[in-house]
Design a protein around this motif. Structure first.
Motif, mmCIF file in Angstrom:
data_model
loop_
_atom_site.group_PDB
_atom_site.id
_atom_site.type_symbol
_atom_site.label_atom_id
_atom_site.label_comp_id
_atom_site.label_asym_id
_atom_site.label_seq_id
_atom_site.Cartn_x
_atom_site.Cartn_y
_atom_site.Cartn_z
ATOM 1 N N GLY A 253 0.794 -1.220 0.000
ATOM 2 C CA GLY A 253 0.000 0.000 0.000
ATOM 3 C C GLY A 253 0.829 1.272 0.000
ATOM 4 N N GLU A 254 2.129 1.152 -0.319
ATOM 5 C CA GLU A 254 3.020 2.312 -0.207
ATOM 6 C C GLU A 254 3.878 2.571 -1.438
ATOM 7 O OE1 GLU A 254 5.367 1.403 3.204
ATOM 8 O OE2 GLU A 254 3.656 1.480 4.577
ATOM 9 N N LEU A 255 4.250 1.529 -2.148
ATOM 10 C CA LEU A 255 5.174 1.653 -3.269
ATOM 11 C C LEU A 255 4.485 1.178 -4.537
ATOM 12 C CD1 LEU A 255 8.011 2.262 -4.355
ATOM 13 C CD2 LEU A 255 8.610 -0.107 -3.810
ATOM 14 N N LEU A 256 4.434 2.059 -5.520
ATOM 15 C CA LEU A 256 3.728 1.787 -6.766
ATOM 16 C C LEU A 256 4.735 1.547 -7.889
ATOM 17 C CD1 LEU A 256 0.724 1.875 -7.677
ATOM 18 C CD2 LEU A 256 1.117 4.253 -8.281
ATOM 19 N N LEU A 257 4.553 0.440 -8.583
ATOM 20 C CA LEU A 257 5.354 0.150 -9.765
ATOM 21 C C LEU A 257 4.425 0.253 -10.965
ATOM 22 C CD1 LEU A 257 7.986 -0.872 -11.116
ATOM 23 C CD2 LEU A 257 7.052 -3.184 -10.859
ATOM 24 N N ILE A 258 4.696 1.236 -11.814
ATOM 25 C CA ILE A 258 3.890 1.456 -13.018
ATOM 26 C C ILE A 258 4.550 0.698 -14.158
ATOM 27 C CG2 ILE A 258 2.967 3.164 -14.630
ATOM 28 C CD1 ILE A 258 1.913 3.504 -11.779
ATOM 29 N N ASN A 259 3.737 -0.036 -14.913
ATOM 30 C CA ASN A 259 4.221 -0.742 -16.106
ATOM 31 C C ASN A 259 3.791 0.043 -17.334
ATOM 32 O OD1 ASN A 259 5.166 -3.055 -14.607
ATOM 33 N ND2 ASN A 259 3.033 -3.629 -14.357
ATOM 34 N N HIS A 260 4.750 0.342 -18.204
ATOM 35 C CA HIS A 260 4.438 1.078 -19.434
ATOM 36 C C HIS A 260 4.541 0.141 -20.629
ATOM 37 C CE1 HIS A 260 4.336 4.942 -17.432
ATOM 38 N NE2 HIS A 260 5.449 4.614 -16.805
ATOM 39 N N PHE A 261 3.550 0.227 -21.519
ATOM 40 C CA PHE A 261 3.495 -0.596 -22.724
ATOM 41 C C PHE A 261 3.341 0.308 -23.935
ATOM 42 C CE2 PHE A 261 1.910 -3.123 -19.231
ATOM 43 C CZ PHE A 261 2.611 -4.312 -19.383
ATOM 44 N N ASP A 262 3.732 -0.218 -25.102
ATOM 45 C CA ASP A 262 3.508 0.540 -26.332
ATOM 46 C C ASP A 262 2.097 0.246 -26.842
ATOM 47 O OD1 ASP A 262 3.542 -1.874 -27.812
ATOM 48 O OD2 ASP A 262 5.539 -1.534 -28.609
ATOM 49 N N GLY A 263 1.736 0.819 -27.973
ATOM 50 C CA GLY A 263 0.389 0.658 -28.514
ATOM 51 C C GLY A 263 0.034 -0.753 -28.929
ATOM 52 N N GLU A 264 1.029 -1.603 -29.093
ATOM 53 C CA GLU A 264 0.794 -2.995 -29.469
ATOM 54 C C GLU A 264 0.790 -3.922 -28.253
ATOM 55 O OE1 GLU A 264 -0.035 -3.846 -32.566
ATOM 56 O OE2 GLU A 264 0.119 -1.717 -33.056
ATOM 57 N N GLY A 265 0.968 -3.359 -27.052
ATOM 58 C CA GLY A 265 0.971 -4.170 -25.848
ATOM 59 C C GLY A 265 2.330 -4.738 -25.477
ATOM 60 N N GLU A 266 3.362 -4.361 -26.233
ATOM 61 C CA GLU A 266 4.710 -4.801 -25.894
ATOM 62 C C GLU A 266 5.274 -3.860 -24.827
ATOM 63 O OE1 GLU A 266 6.126 -7.595 -27.140
ATOM 64 O OE2 GLU A 266 4.360 -7.939 -28.388
ATOM 65 N N VAL A 267 6.246 -4.336 -24.079
ATOM 66 C CA VAL A 267 6.886 -3.504 -23.064
ATOM 67 C C VAL A 267 7.461 -2.276 -23.758
ATOM 68 C CG1 VAL A 267 8.775 -3.415 -21.396
ATOM 69 C CG2 VAL A 267 7.376 -5.480 -21.591
ATOM 70 N N ALA A 268 7.216 -1.110 -23.181
ATOM 71 C CA ALA A 268 7.700 0.138 -23.772
ATOM 72 C C ALA A 268 9.219 0.065 -23.954
ATOM 73 C CB ALA A 268 7.327 1.321 -22.888
ATOM 74 N N PRO A 269 9.702 0.534 -25.094
ATOM 75 C CA PRO A 269 11.135 0.422 -25.377
ATOM 76 C C PRO A 269 12.020 1.285 -24.481
ATOM 77 C CG PRO A 269 10.014 1.622 -27.125
ATOM 78 C CD PRO A 269 8.956 1.127 -26.196
ATOM 79 N N THR A 270 11.475 2.374 -23.962
ATOM 80 C CA THR A 270 12.250 3.208 -23.037
ATOM 81 C C THR A 270 11.454 3.385 -21.750
ATOM 82 O OG1 THR A 270 11.329 5.227 -23.991
ATOM 83 C CG2 THR A 270 13.436 4.466 -24.886
ATOM 84 N N ASP A 271 12.142 3.299 -20.650
ATOM 85 C CA ASP A 271 11.543 3.470 -19.324
ATOM 86 C C ASP A 271 10.262 2.654 -19.153
ATOM 87 O OD1 ASP A 271 13.588 5.297 -18.780
ATOM 88 O OD2 ASP A 271 12.415 6.948 -19.619
ATOM 89 N N PRO A 272 10.352 1.322 -19.280
ATOM 90 C CA PRO A 272 9.148 0.498 -19.204
ATOM 91 C C PRO A 272 8.542 0.390 -17.803
ATOM 92 C CG PRO A 272 11.084 -0.887 -19.388
ATOM 93 C CD PRO A 272 11.538 0.540 -19.560
ATOM 94 N N ARG A 273 9.353 0.677 -16.787
ATOM 95 C CA ARG A 273 8.840 0.582 -15.409
ATOM 96 C C ARG A 273 9.206 1.853 -14.654
ATOM 97 N NH1 ARG A 273 10.252 -4.484 -12.422
ATOM 98 N NH2 ARG A 273 12.321 -3.617 -12.462
ATOM 99 N N GLU A 274 8.303 2.265 -13.796
ATOM 100 C CA GLU A 274 8.492 3.509 -13.056
ATOM 101 C C GLU A 274 8.046 3.300 -11.614
ATOM 102 O OE1 GLU A 274 6.382 7.947 -13.153
ATOM 103 O OE2 GLU A 274 5.907 6.476 -14.702
ATOM 104 N N LEU A 275 8.874 3.692 -10.666
ATOM 105 C CA LEU A 275 8.505 3.643 -9.251
ATOM 106 C C LEU A 275 7.886 4.960 -8.835
ATOM 107 C CD1 LEU A 275 11.426 1.908 -7.330
ATOM 108 C CD2 LEU A 275 9.169 0.995 -7.852
ATOM 109 N N VAL A 276 6.788 4.881 -8.090
ATOM 110 C CA VAL A 276 6.100 6.077 -7.609
ATOM 111 C C VAL A 276 5.919 5.947 -6.106
ATOM 112 C CG1 VAL A 276 3.979 7.433 -7.748
ATOM 113 C CG2 VAL A 276 4.905 6.362 -9.822
#
Length: 175
Positions: A123-146
């Protein structure tokens, strides 16, 4: 940019909960497991792709430590082929101790949802997953901690709203 810990590190450091919200109708269709499923291989996912074994072991290890591991999926109906694949392989997640629920998208209209899939740890640390328009892992900065408490709260509230409405995996019958 801050180094993002691995899933293993995040799971092993969690003490109470690890929850995941998925909102796309397709992910990584280049995944060998999905490609095998499309060719008609319907055996256990570990037989199709041994790379999944570490994931189910990690879930089991985490649940055995008393951590609540939950996943909620918002899906369009009728289901996309990829989501049918996910439904098929989810039994392995459930057997490992992960709780999984499904929410038909038509039942989510009045929910306030974040723009990206995420994992929320304790409930404290958020991991955001980024994907491209085709659902593949984003080529740059695919994961982000918030760590921002307001963003964490928004995502936690969204997850719980989806979870409350969603159908447990064992009861969900894909349309």
């Amino acid at each position: 940019m801050t180094e993002v810990p691995s899933f293993q590190e995040l799971f092993r450091s969690s003490t109470r909960s690890a929850v995941h919200l998925e909102m796309r109708d397709g992910y990584m269709t280049s995944d060998p497991s999905y490609e095998a499923w499309q060719r008609g291989l319907r055996d256990a996912i570990a037989d199709i792709d041994p790379a999944w074994r570490p994931w189910t072991r990690l879930v089991r290890e985490t649940v055995d430590r008393g951590v609540d591991v939950r996943r909620a999926r918002i899906v369009s109906e009728p289901l996309s082929d990829y989501i049918r694949f996910e439904h098929h392989v989810t039994d392995g997640n459930v057997k490992a101790g992960e709780q999984v629920r499904w929410l038909p998208r038509r039942r989510a209209t009045d929910l306030a949802l974040p723009g990206n899939d995420f994992w929320l740890f304790d409930g404290e640390l958020l991991l955001i997953n980024h994907f491209d328009g085709e659902g593949e892992v984003a080529p740059t900065d695919p994961r982000e901690l918030v760590h921002d408490p307001e963003v964490v709260k928004l995502c936690a509230t969204a997850f719980e709203a989806v979870w409350e409405r969603a159908v447990p995996h064992e009861d969900y019958r894909p349309a």
